[in-house]
Write a protein that holds these residues in place. Structure first.
Motif, short mmCIF file in Angstrom:
data_model
loop_
_atom_site.label_atom_id
_atom_site.label_comp_id
_atom_site.label_asym_id
_atom_site.label_seq_id
_atom_site.Cartn_x
_atom_site.Cartn_y
_atom_site.Cartn_z
N GLU A 1 0.89 -1.34 0.09
CA GLU A 1 -0.10 -0.05 0.10
C GLU A 1 0.95 1.35 -0.09
O GLU A 1 0.52 2.27 -0.49
N LEU A 2 1.88 1.15 0.68
CA LEU A 2 2.77 2.43 0.79
C LEU A 2 3.94 2.71 0.04
O LEU A 2 4.46 3.55 -0.35
N GLY A 3 4.07 1.54 -0.77
CA GLY A 3 5.39 1.76 -2.24
C GLY A 3 6.40 1.41 -1.60
O GLY A 3 7.29 1.90 -2.22
N LEU A 4 6.90 0.71 -0.47
CA LEU A 4 8.11 0.44 0.05
C LEU A 4 8.80 -0.90 -0.80
O LEU A 4 7.78 -1.91 -0.94
N ARG A 5 10.04 -0.85 -1.31
CA ARG A 5 10.43 -2.14 -1.90
C ARG A 5 10.79 -2.94 -0.57
O ARG A 5 11.33 -2.51 0.50
N PHE A 6 10.52 -4.34 -0.61
CA PHE A 6 10.37 -5.15 0.51
C PHE A 6 11.04 -6.46 0.43
O PHE A 6 10.66 -7.23 -0.73
N THR A 7 11.81 -7.00 1.41
CA THR A 7 11.98 -8.34 1.39
C THR A 7 11.14 -8.88 3.00
O THR A 7 11.58 -8.23 3.94
N ALA A 8 10.43 -9.81 2.68
CA ALA A 8 9.54 -10.33 3.66
C ALA A 8 10.57 -11.53 4.36
O ALA A 8 10.64 -12.55 3.74
N LEU A 9 10.87 -11.46 5.53
CA LEU A 9 11.58 -12.53 6.17
C LEU A 9 10.86 -13.47 6.90
O LEU A 9 10.22 -12.97 7.95
N ARG A 10 10.42 -14.76 6.24
CA ARG A 10 9.61 -15.67 7.00
C ARG A 10 10.49 -16.05 8.21
O ARG A 10 11.19 -17.18 7.98
N ALA B 1 5.61 -19.77 1.60
CA ALA B 1 5.90 -18.32 1.46
C ALA B 1 6.85 -18.10 0.30
O ALA B 1 6.46 -16.97 -0.49
N VAL B 2 7.80 -18.65 -0.02
CA VAL B 2 8.69 -18.50 -0.97
C VAL B 2 8.07 -18.63 -2.49
O VAL B 2 7.90 -17.87 -3.19
N ASP B 3 7.32 -19.83 -2.43
CA ASP B 3 6.38 -19.96 -3.73
C ASP B 3 5.36 -18.97 -3.95
O ASP B 3 5.23 -18.63 -5.19
N THR B 4 4.81 -18.35 -3.05
CA THR B 4 3.85 -17.51 -3.17
C THR B 4 4.14 -16.16 -3.35
O THR B 4 3.57 -15.35 -4.31
N TRP B 5 5.23 -15.59 -2.64
CA TRP B 5 5.58 -14.19 -2.87
C TRP B 5 6.94 -13.66 -3.57
O TRP B 5 6.99 -12.70 -3.96
N HIS B 6 7.96 -14.80 -3.29
CA HIS B 6 9.25 -14.33 -3.78
C HIS B 6 9.43 -14.02 -5.39
O HIS B 6 9.01 -15.06 -6.11
N GLN C 1 10.73 -9.63 -2.10
CA GLN C 1 11.17 -10.86 -2.17
C GLN C 1 10.95 -11.43 -0.81
O GLN C 1 10.68 -11.05 0.13
N VAL C 2 11.47 -12.82 -0.77
CA VAL C 2 11.28 -13.52 0.40
C VAL C 2 12.61 -14.16 1.18
O VAL C 2 13.32 -14.55 0.21
N ALA C 3 13.06 -14.19 2.29
CA ALA C 3 14.09 -14.72 2.55
C ALA C 3 13.71 -15.64 3.84
O ALA C 3 12.54 -15.47 4.66
N LEU C 4 14.22 -16.73 4.39
CA LEU C 4 14.03 -17.44 5.33
C LEU C 4 14.91 -17.14 6.69
O LEU C 4 16.04 -16.74 6.72
N ALA C 5 14.30 -17.03 7.91
CA ALA C 5 14.84 -16.39 8.90
C ALA C 5 14.39 -16.84 10.07
O ALA C 5 13.85 -16.10 11.07
#
Length: 460
Positions: A154-163, A194-199, A208-212
């Motif tokens: 919504e805000l327009g930030l480039r993002f890496t979601a760390l699962r 999460a990787v398959d859905t979002w990365h 992008q997604v990383a594992l954490a």
């Protein structure tokens, strides 16, 4: 509404502006120009922009401004925005014990509000790319990872979601309460999903997604090993907390018979695809091991100070060749939530050992830009102002009363008060203008966050 990049043939021109490119040569222009074409940087150079340019939809007079790459945040916990100001005088372990009960009551609606607040604070402080280490998944809490992703979109930030993940509760000798952890097999299934859905690994990706897995004292050895194997099979990066406190070092020695670095190496957690948060308590051998393997460090100076964790040996890491970036950390241990102020804090804190040259202002800026881009594996896309890279830029006003007497523009940014943003571009689109978000109503976000904090507190 999600921010869409401008059409590929539309140009934005910024002229008469001081530019710190943070390229390999640290090229700077005292009075230069920038041309953005769609979501890319088309050109950067000295003097005015070429006169022949067509399809120019916006011209910005950058007189009195400094242009830098957008800042890159390499460690955060967005959900903590609604638990700020608590456990004010605790060290890490006591702070976690105090806050875990509240965090165990979060759900996707509360996380969405908290992520809006966290992302807004980052954008307003010059951050264009961020990652969020989310490791608390309460039963019945809904899609908390998806809630964060939607808020950032919504805000327009480039993002890496760390699962993130935790599977070692108190019964198994870990720190978190048992009801805040997941089963190892469930974590691995959800992580792969999460990787398959979002990365999205493509150039210019906004997500992008990383594992954490969270930390040595909250995850099992098996989870660390299998997460590393899964991440490498899926082609994503790895992140965790490491060597943050003396208590963590003692835990590893007692539990595993070795220090954190040796333990991480034994589980496959050293390498160019790995970065760890904090790394405060590392000796020369640890630093050499990180440098030799290309393992990165997210330096979080304000959080380390807030929790009395100590001072990370960042100058020594840089000299050894360790990749280092900056992180806010969770806003329950860095209540400002700003990345821009971490430039100053990193420089000042690392000089406390009596070394006035421990970090320079330009090294601090590099930590917050190219340093972070390298940790996220995106230094070919972001982190410097160079033709062909993504148009993620900050335009700082430095001719106001707080900065006008500082002759060096980079010193004005790093040593002075955080300058106001005239514009912040993410993917070529303006997401902050004259200090205000363009993509959302800030008052609405503030109200939503206040309500979410009260709601979470009422669940106790």
């Amino acid at each position: 509404m999600a921010v869409q990049p401008p059409p590929a043939d539309r140009r934005t021109v910024i002229e008469h502006v001081a530019i710190a490119t943070v390229d390999a040569d640290d090229t700077e222009y005292a009075r230069g120009h920038l041309v953005l074409l769609g979501n890319r940087i088309e050109s950067v150079g000295d003097g005015p922009a070429p006169r022949w340019l067509d399809n120019v939809v916006r011209r910005i007079d950058g007189e009195g401004h400094l242009a830098t790459p957008g800042l890159v945040n390499t460690h955060h916990h967005f959900y903590q925005w609604i638990t700020r100001g608590l456990a004010q005088n605790d060290i890490l372990f006591d702070w976690l014990v105090a806050l875990y009960p509240a965090w165990a009551r979060i759900d996707d609606s509360l996380v969405h509000a908290a992520a809006l607040g966290s992302a807004a604070a980052l954008l307003k402080s010059g951050c264009t790319t961020a990652c969020d280490h989310h490791y608390v998944f309460p039963r019945g809490g809904g899609d908390v990872l998806g809630a964060s992703i939607e808020a950032v979109r919504e805000l327009g930030l480039r993002f890496t979601a760390l699962r993130g993940s935790m599977d070692r509760g108190r019964t198994d000798g870990g720190l978190p309460p048992d009801h805040t952890v997941e089963r190892t097999e469930d974590i691995l299934i959800s992580s792969e999903a999460a990787v398959d859905t979002w990365h999205d690994p493509s150039f210019g990706s906004m997500l992008q997604v990383a594992l954490a897995p969270c930390s040595p004292f909250s995850v099992s050895t098996e989870l660390l090993r299998q997460s590393a194997e899964l991440a490498r099979r899926k082609g994503v990066r790895l992140h965790t907390h490491g060597s943050e406190t003396t208590e963590e070092v003692a835990f590893c020695r007692q539990r595993f018979g070795m220090g954190p670095t040796d333990y991480f190496e034994s589980t496959g957690w050293l390498g160019e695809d790995v970065w760890m948060a904090h790394c405060v308590h590392m000796d020369d051998a640890d630093i050499a091991r990180f440098a030799g393997t290309g393992t990165g460090v997210a330096h979080c100076p304000s959080s380390n100070a807030r929790l009395a964790a100590g001072i990370a040996r960042v100058p020594d890491m840089l000299r050894a060749g360790v990749p280092v970036g900056l992180g806010v950390d969770g806003t329950a241990s860095n209540e400002s939530g700003e990345l821009g102020t971490e430039l100053r804090n990193a420089l000042l804190i690392n000089r406390l050992h009596g070394r006035p040259d421990a970090l320079t202002v330009r090294q601090a800026l590099r930590l917050g830009t190219m340093g972070g881009a390298r940790l996220l594996g995106r230094d070919h896309e972001i982190g410097s102002i160079e033709a062909g890279k993504l148009a993620d830029l900050a335009l700082w006003r430095i001719d106001g009363i707080m900065h006008s007497s500082i002759a060096d523009p980079v010193a004005a940014l790093v040593l002075g008060a955080l300058p106001p943003l005239t514009a912040l571009f993410v993917n070529g689109d303006t997401v902050v203008e004259h200090g205000n978000l363009t993509t959302a109503d800030e008052d609405r976000i503030a109200l939503a966050c206040a309500r979410a904090a009260k709601e979470l507190a009422s669940r106790g």
